[in-house]
Design a protein around this motif. Structure first.
Motif, mmCIF file in Angstrom:
data_model
loop_
_atom_site.group_PDB
_atom_site.id
_atom_site.type_symbol
_atom_site.label_atom_id
_atom_site.label_comp_id
_atom_site.label_asym_id
_atom_site.label_seq_id
_atom_site.Cartn_x
_atom_site.Cartn_y
_atom_site.Cartn_z
ATOM 1 N N UNK A 57 0.874 -1.173 0.000
ATOM 2 C CA UNK A 57 0.000 0.000 0.000
ATOM 3 C C UNK A 57 0.912 1.225 0.000
ATOM 4 N N UNK A 58 1.199 1.797 -1.182
ATOM 5 C CA UNK A 58 2.098 2.948 -1.231
ATOM 6 C C UNK A 58 1.420 4.202 -0.690
ATOM 7 N N UNK A 59 2.210 5.028 -0.010
ATOM 8 C CA UNK A 59 1.684 6.271 0.545
ATOM 9 C C UNK A 59 2.336 7.505 -0.089
ATOM 10 N N UNK A 60 3.234 7.285 -1.044
ATOM 11 C CA UNK A 60 3.824 8.381 -1.807
ATOM 12 C C UNK A 60 3.703 8.059 -3.289
ATOM 13 N N UNK A 61 3.970 9.060 -4.108
ATOM 14 C CA UNK A 61 3.715 8.905 -5.546
ATOM 15 C C UNK A 61 4.963 8.653 -6.369
ATOM 16 N N UNK A 62 6.131 8.565 -5.746
ATOM 17 C CA UNK A 62 7.342 8.689 -6.525
ATOM 18 C C UNK A 62 8.045 7.458 -7.022
ATOM 19 N N UNK A 63 8.211 6.437 -6.193
ATOM 20 C CA UNK A 63 9.209 5.414 -6.530
ATOM 21 C C UNK A 63 8.730 4.374 -7.533
ATOM 22 N N UNK A 64 7.453 4.039 -7.516
ATOM 23 C CA UNK A 64 6.964 2.970 -8.377
ATOM 24 C C UNK A 64 7.345 1.597 -7.902
ATOM 25 N N UNK B 290 8.878 10.919 -9.451
ATOM 26 C CA UNK B 290 8.013 10.383 -10.502
ATOM 27 C C UNK B 290 8.354 10.994 -11.860
ATOM 28 N N UNK B 291 8.604 12.312 -11.875
ATOM 29 C CA UNK B 291 8.971 12.986 -13.122
ATOM 30 C C UNK B 291 10.294 12.448 -13.667
ATOM 31 N N UNK B 292 11.250 12.249 -12.765
ATOM 32 C CA UNK B 292 12.549 11.718 -13.180
ATOM 33 C C UNK B 292 12.413 10.330 -13.789
ATOM 34 N N UNK B 293 11.589 9.486 -13.171
ATOM 35 C CA UNK B 293 11.374 8.151 -13.723
ATOM 36 C C UNK B 293 10.754 8.222 -15.120
ATOM 37 N N UNK B 294 9.834 9.153 -15.310
ATOM 38 C CA UNK B 294 9.209 9.295 -16.622
ATOM 39 C C UNK B 294 10.231 9.742 -17.665
ATOM 40 N N UNK B 295 11.106 10.671 -17.282
ATOM 41 C CA UNK B 295 12.150 11.130 -18.206
ATOM 42 C C UNK B 295 13.112 9.991 -18.523
ATOM 43 N N UNK B 296 13.479 9.221 -17.498
ATOM 44 C CA UNK B 296 14.373 8.080 -17.717
ATOM 45 C C UNK B 296 13.749 7.085 -18.698
ATOM 46 N N UNK B 297 12.468 6.806 -18.517
ATOM 47 C CA UNK B 297 11.802 5.853 -19.406
ATOM 48 C C UNK B 297 11.777 6.363 -20.846
ATOM 49 N N UNK B 298 11.654 7.683 -21.002
ATOM 50 C CA UNK B 298 11.588 8.272 -22.331
ATOM 51 C C UNK B 298 12.945 8.266 -23.026
ATOM 52 N N UNK B 299 14.008 8.455 -22.242
ATOM 53 C CA UNK B 299 15.333 8.600 -22.851
ATOM 54 C C UNK B 299 16.154 7.324 -22.901
ATOM 55 N N UNK B 300 15.792 6.317 -22.077
ATOM 56 C CA UNK B 300 16.585 5.099 -22.013
ATOM 57 C C UNK B 300 16.398 4.248 -23.278
ATOM 58 N N UNK B 301 17.496 3.838 -23.893
ATOM 59 C CA UNK B 301 17.411 3.018 -25.106
ATOM 60 C C UNK B 301 17.753 1.567 -24.822
ATOM 61 N N UNK B 302 18.025 1.221 -23.556
ATOM 62 C CA UNK B 302 18.424 -0.134 -23.222
ATOM 63 C C UNK B 302 17.204 -0.994 -22.898
ATOM 64 N N UNK B 303 16.325 -0.499 -22.006
ATOM 65 C CA UNK B 303 15.238 -1.318 -21.497
ATOM 66 C C UNK B 303 13.854 -0.863 -21.929
ATOM 67 N N UNK B 304 13.746 0.235 -22.651
ATOM 68 C CA UNK B 304 12.420 0.721 -23.047
ATOM 69 C C UNK B 304 12.501 1.273 -24.467
#
Length: 211
Positions: free
Chosen positions: A138-145, A197-211
């Motif tokens: 049950x997460x109580x913050x929005x950031x880590x995923x 959360x924003x950083x994770x979204x940017x990482x997902x957008x820019x990463x060419x290895x896993x996404x």
């Protein structure tokens, strides 16, 4: 698999919506367990949230042990002692309530209960020999995923190094994602986890290895 095809899998059963955390008892009962360890931290425990969420389970006769030893950037030693404590209590299910730190510590504990050893012995994505205990978060913050990932980031206190435990079976079985639990989070924490959360979204957008 073709070179231009990427595989994406979310193993966690996600229940998202206001009030979804009230479904904890139903989630616990899916596993037929009567002994549960709840992993949280002193700050979350101090709000009274944990007792409120587990009250229906207690009323239903489920024995619950609350482990609030989690610290920011969870530590190997707390994961080790927490798993020993869960084994001594006879827990067959873990529940994590809090931000990414309690969730990551609970993931590590779930694996150590069934596989033994110390957290530092299971680094570098070494696969586990035995399935971990089931885990509800049950997460109580929005950031880590962390509620939907199959890795746990734990601090190796002897080296002061953040290590990763990874195995597809580490993903929580169920995540109860309730926006209501974030309404009273301090402003500083809300801002920090929002940036996470924003950083994770940017990482997902820019990463060419896993996404």
């Amino acid at each position: 698999m073709a070179a231009d095809v990427r595989q994406f899998r979310v193993a966690t059963d996600v229940h998202m919506g206001e009030g979804s955390s009230a479904g904890l008892l139903d989630a616990i009962q899916q596993f037929g367990t009567t002994r549960v360890t709840v992993v949280t931290d002193p700050g979350v425990l101090g709000t009274g949230m944990v007792e409120r969420l587990i009250a229906p389970a207690k009323a239903a006769g489920i024995a619950i042990d609350i482990d609030d030893t989690t610290k920011p950037n969870p530590r190997d030693v707390d994961s080790d002692t927490g798993s020993d404590r869960a084994k001594s209590f006879g827990s067959t299910l873990l529940v994590a309530i809090g931000g990414g730190s309690p969730i990551d510590q609970a993931k590590a504990m779930a694996c150590l209960v069934t596989n033994g050893g110390k957290a530092v012995e299971w680094g570098a994505h070494r696969p586990f020999d035995t399935d971990p205990l089931p885990l509800i978060v049950i997460p109580t913050t929005s950031g880590t995923g962390s509620e939907v990932t199959s890795v746990s980031v734990i601090t190796d206190t002897s080296r002061m190094f953040k290590m990763t435990l990874g195995d597809p079976r580490m993903a929580p079985e169920i995540a109860l994602v309730d926006p209501e639990l974030t309404w009273t989070v301090p402003k500083g924490t809300t801002a920090a986890t929002g940036m996470d959360a924003l950083t994770h979204a940017i990482e997902a957008y820019t990463c060419v290895i896993n996404n």
